[in-house]
Enzyme design. Sequence first.
Site: not given
Ligand code: DGL
Length: 239
Positions: A9-10, A41-42, A72-74, A180
Amino acid sequence: MQRPIGVFDSGVGGLNVLKYCTELLPDESFIYLADEANMPYGNKPEDDIARAAFACADKLFSLNCKAVVIACNTATVTAVDRIRALYSTRVVVGLEPAVKPCVKELGKNGYAVALVTDATFASDRFSRLLESCDKRVVPLASPKLAKLIEDNQDDITRIKPYLREVFEKYGDAEAVILGCSHYSYISGLISEIYGGKIKIYDGAEGAARRLKYCLELSGLTAKKGECKPTIKFLSTYKK
Ligand code: DGL
């Protein structure tokens, strides 16, 4: 030696996914990679997210991982197809907002809010997921939230006033979908804001179940007692 499973993940968000994976697969070893150098990441352009996600997957496969979970969803909406195309013989599991399980359980006139990052909000993959639910899920992007959660791990209650603002217009929602992985840390706060009267959906457990299924399908599941399971933590850092 038993081959580990990579999870990335980030930042700290994917640790919740890791927790479900270890519970469901207690004989497996894991390597968790937090890409702190590129967090968040977002708010990044698609190509930058894809490049960062590739580098994480590549690092984990180079460490002999038999499977990689994009916790991580993003990163999933942005890069899962491309990572799968590149590592076509490997197990790659993504994390998606639990939109479908939520919609199944919504009351007749109820609606849900899907809280996501900017990049997830703008992605085609997320739009396609929402198309299937007849406008009963309202997407809501919160640009600052993941970073606030990452930076306030010592006292997450500090972000409650900001969260109140985020949900201000959605007081009558029946459910919140955590889109997220970082948001798993604030499910308690969201519940408090709604006076306990809200259902919260998280895709983390679903990703762990999918991992178990994929390992079984590929004959890669670790045998009980074969090795002592370990968990290693790695992080990138800003120079
Ligand atoms: N944890 C990440 C997700 O599930 C994103 C968080 C980020 O913006 O880095 O989307």
